[in-house]
Write an enzyme that holds these catalytic residues in place. Structure first.
Site, PDB file in Angstrom:
ATOM      1  N   GLY A 109      47.754  36.926  37.482  1.00  0.00           N
ATOM      2  CA  GLY A 109      48.425  36.149  36.435  1.00  0.00           C
ATOM      3  C   GLY A 109      49.801  36.705  36.092  1.00  0.00           C
ATOM      4  O   GLY A 109      50.671  35.967  35.625  1.00  0.00           O
ATOM      5  N   GLU A 112      52.007  35.256  38.583  1.00  0.00           N
ATOM      6  CA  GLU A 112      52.081  33.820  38.278  1.00  0.00           C
ATOM      7  C   GLU A 112      52.972  33.567  37.053  1.00  0.00           C
ATOM      8  O   GLU A 112      53.718  32.584  37.006  1.00  0.00           O
ATOM      9  CB  GLU A 112      50.668  33.274  38.062  1.00  0.00           C
ATOM     10  CG  GLU A 112      49.870  33.294  39.366  1.00  0.00           C
ATOM     11  CD  GLU A 112      48.386  33.048  39.176  1.00  0.00           C
ATOM     12  OE1 GLU A 112      47.768  33.735  38.331  1.00  0.00           O
ATOM     13  OE2 GLU A 112      47.826  32.168  39.850  1.00  0.00           O
ATOM     14  N   GLU A 132      43.373  38.359  43.408  1.00  0.00           N
ATOM     15  CA  GLU A 132      42.154  37.767  42.842  1.00  0.00           C
ATOM     16  C   GLU A 132      41.005  37.721  43.830  1.00  0.00           C
ATOM     17  O   GLU A 132      39.834  37.775  43.443  1.00  0.00           O
ATOM     18  CB  GLU A 132      42.442  36.342  42.334  1.00  0.00           C
ATOM     19  CG  GLU A 132      43.310  36.273  41.085  1.00  0.00           C
ATOM     20  CD  GLU A 132      44.800  36.172  41.382  1.00  0.00           C
ATOM     21  OE1 GLU A 132      45.231  36.510  42.498  1.00  0.00           O
ATOM     22  OE2 GLU A 132      45.541  35.754  40.471  1.00  0.00           O
TER      23      GLU A 132
HETATM   24  N1  CO8 Z   1      42.491  43.135  33.161  1.00  0.00           N
HETATM   25  C1  CO8 Z   1      41.974  44.008  32.266  1.00  0.00           C
HETATM   26  N2  CO8 Z   1      42.275  45.319  32.232  1.00  0.00           N
HETATM   27  C2  CO8 Z   1      43.117  45.788  33.160  1.00  0.00           C
HETATM   28  C3  CO8 Z   1      43.702  44.942  34.128  1.00  0.00           C
HETATM   29  C4  CO8 Z   1      43.353  43.567  34.099  1.00  0.00           C
HETATM   30  N3  CO8 Z   1      43.896  42.672  34.969  1.00  0.00           N
HETATM   31  N4  CO8 Z   1      44.474  45.701  34.926  1.00  0.00           N
HETATM   32  C5  CO8 Z   1      44.408  46.956  34.466  1.00  0.00           C
HETATM   33  N5  CO8 Z   1      43.583  47.021  33.400  1.00  0.00           N
HETATM   34  C6  CO8 Z   1      43.226  48.190  32.599  1.00  0.00           C
HETATM   35  C7  CO8 Z   1      42.267  49.084  33.346  1.00  0.00           C
HETATM   36  O1  CO8 Z   1      40.944  48.612  33.212  1.00  0.00           O
HETATM   37  C8  CO8 Z   1      42.501  50.418  32.668  1.00  0.00           C
HETATM   38  O2  CO8 Z   1      41.847  50.395  31.421  1.00  0.00           O
HETATM   39  P1  CO8 Z   1      40.827  51.624  31.062  1.00  0.00           P
HETATM   40  O3  CO8 Z   1      41.713  52.831  31.024  1.00  0.00           O
HETATM   41  O4  CO8 Z   1      40.288  51.224  29.728  1.00  0.00           O
HETATM   42  O5  CO8 Z   1      39.835  51.678  32.155  1.00  0.00           O
HETATM   43  C9  CO8 Z   1      44.005  50.383  32.356  1.00  0.00           C
HETATM   44  O6  CO8 Z   1      44.379  49.000  32.421  1.00  0.00           O
HETATM   45  C10 CO8 Z   1      44.830  51.140  33.382  1.00  0.00           C
HETATM   46  O7  CO8 Z   1      44.500  50.641  34.660  1.00  0.00           O
HETATM   47  P2  CO8 Z   1      44.054  51.592  35.878  1.00  0.00           P
HETATM   48  O8  CO8 Z   1      43.369  52.822  35.349  1.00  0.00           O
HETATM   49  O9  CO8 Z   1      43.282  50.753  36.838  1.00  0.00           O
HETATM   50  O10 CO8 Z   1      45.469  51.984  36.453  1.00  0.00           O
HETATM   51  P3  CO8 Z   1      45.831  52.366  37.961  1.00  0.00           P
HETATM   52  O11 CO8 Z   1      47.237  52.861  37.935  1.00  0.00           O
HETATM   53  O12 CO8 Z   1      44.794  53.238  38.561  1.00  0.00           O
HETATM   54  O13 CO8 Z   1      45.773  50.985  38.775  1.00  0.00           O
HETATM   55  C11 CO8 Z   1      46.227  48.649  39.121  1.00  0.00           C
HETATM   56  C12 CO8 Z   1      46.693  49.962  38.472  1.00  0.00           C
HETATM   57  C13 CO8 Z   1      46.318  48.752  40.648  1.00  0.00           C
HETATM   58  C14 CO8 Z   1      47.173  47.555  38.636  1.00  0.00           C
HETATM   59  C15 CO8 Z   1      44.771  48.339  38.699  1.00  0.00           C
HETATM   60  O14 CO8 Z   1      44.678  48.443  37.296  1.00  0.00           O
HETATM   61  C16 CO8 Z   1      44.295  46.969  39.095  1.00  0.00           C
HETATM   62  O15 CO8 Z   1      43.959  46.738  40.234  1.00  0.00           O
HETATM   63  N6  CO8 Z   1      44.243  46.015  38.115  1.00  0.00           N
HETATM   64  C17 CO8 Z   1      43.725  44.688  38.332  1.00  0.00           C
HETATM   65  C18 CO8 Z   1      44.672  43.846  39.140  1.00  0.00           C
HETATM   66  C19 CO8 Z   1      44.082  42.478  39.373  1.00  0.00           C
HETATM   67  O16 CO8 Z   1      43.076  42.322  40.025  1.00  0.00           O
HETATM   68  N7  CO8 Z   1      44.746  41.429  38.828  1.00  0.00           N
HETATM   69  C20 CO8 Z   1      44.275  40.075  38.951  1.00  0.00           C
HETATM   70  C21 CO8 Z   1      43.416  39.718  37.784  1.00  0.00           C
HETATM   71  S1  CO8 Z   1      42.662  38.102  37.916  1.00  0.00           S
HETATM   72  C22 CO8 Z   1      43.914  37.042  37.537  1.00  0.00           C
HETATM   73  O17 CO8 Z   1      44.997  37.428  37.226  1.00  0.00           O
HETATM   74  C23 CO8 Z   1      43.598  35.582  37.585  1.00  0.00           C
HETATM   75  C24 CO8 Z   1      44.740  34.775  37.023  1.00  0.00           C
HETATM   76  C25 CO8 Z   1      44.388  33.345  36.883  1.00  0.00           C
HETATM   77  C26 CO8 Z   1      43.591  33.044  35.644  1.00  0.00           C
HETATM   78  C27 CO8 Z   1      43.595  31.612  35.405  1.00  0.00           C
HETATM   79  C28 CO8 Z   1      42.525  31.194  34.400  1.00  0.00           C
HETATM   80  C29 CO8 Z   1      42.443  29.707  34.242  1.00  0.00           C
END
Ligand code: CO8
Length: 258
Positions: A109, A112, A132
């Protein structure tokens, strides 16, 4: 002034700034962020003293995607009936040009959201992707549609199907970003670009954005008709007369946004 919890909102001259501010979640876009960004952007859009908007995040993340923890337990019916993230369509519809100033992660997102903006300025640290597929879903806010229009089918298909991330240089080569700048200069560059746009005549800026949008959405003949009409309509503005007179008189134009 509206109180926001997940974003910082500021006006600098004729530029409205929206900074995503959920550092604990890498600016993950939950429903509250969506509602607040849309409210701030539409308020700027309705303000005649604003000529451009900048959306940015933190150094580490523009936005790491929709909030996975918020979405995890939802059903398909929840998504449909709750029109989850439906508000982003209002963001994409603002008439004022929006610059995305992207540093760090712009994923899912987040990518996006950047693609709903008109200009994407990327720090050299930026990373773009639609991961995703790793979560058992697909992009849901335009990632399969706008990304193809930006980078072409094969690049978009590879990114969407594998979840691979692109760095800023690759994103620029692919045509996803307008320009890459050193991370330390990102906000200054965004500010300069936004101020430049905001110094133009607002009616012509609105018309330019609407015509560019038409190119993304319509067949060529229809887009050309739209452009021709929009071009002609500007000849009824004060600023067209002023802009052309200023050229002839070799001076800077004094636009009045009318
Ligand atoms: N959602 C919720 N929390 C998140 C997200 C997320 N997308 N990304 C990161 N966080 C949180 C982590 O859970 C973590 O929290 P906590 O310390 O409480 O565990 C904190 O942010 C820091 O993240 P990391 O410890 O994972 O940090 P890193 O440096 O190790 O990694 C990354 C960074 C690579 C960005 C990793 O966090 C990651 O892979 N994040 C998810 C990326 C992802 O998959 N994004 C796509 C999400 S789905 C989406 O966007 C669909 C959109 C369309 C929706 C339409 C609806 C109609």
């Amino acid at each position: 002034m509206t109180e926001y919890e997940t974003i910082l909102v500021e006006t600098r001259g004729r530029v409205g700034w929206i900074t995503l501010n959920r550092p604990e979640a890498l600016n993950a876009l939950n429903s509250q962020v969506c509602a607040e960004v849309v409210a701030a952007a539409t308020a700027f859009d309705a303000d005649p003293d604003i000529g451009a908007i900048v959306v940015t995040g933190s150094e580490r993340a523009f936005a790491a995607g929709a909030d996975i923890k918020e979405m995890e337990s939802k059903t398909g019916l929840d998504m449909v009936m709750g029109d989850h993230f439906g508000g982003w369509a209002d963001f994409a519809a603002v008439r004022t040009p929006v610059i995305a100033a992207v540093s760090g992660y712009a994923l899912g997102g987040g990518c996006e959201l950047a693609m709903m903006c008109d200009i994407i300025l990327a720090a050299d640290t930026a990373k773009f992707g639609q991961p995703e597929i790793n979560l058992g879903v697909i992009p849901g806010m335009g990632g399969t549609q706008r990304l193809i229009r930006a980078v072409g089918y094969y690049k978009a298909a590879e990114l969407v199907l594998t979840g691979r991330l692109m760095d800023a240089a690759e994103a620029e080569r692919a045509g996803l970003v307008s320009r890459v700048v050193p991370a330390t200069e990102l906000l200054a560059e965004a500010s300069t670009a936004a101020e430049t746009i905001a110094s133009k005549s607002l009616p012509s800026v609105f018309a330019a954005k609407a015509a560019l949008d038409a190119a993304m959405e319509t067949p060529l003949a229809e887009g050309l008709r739209f452009e021709k009409q929009a071009f002609a309509s500007l000849f009824d503005t004060h600023d067209q007369k002023e802009g052309m007179a200023a050229f002839r008189e070799k001076r800077a134009p004094a636009f009045e946004n009318r």
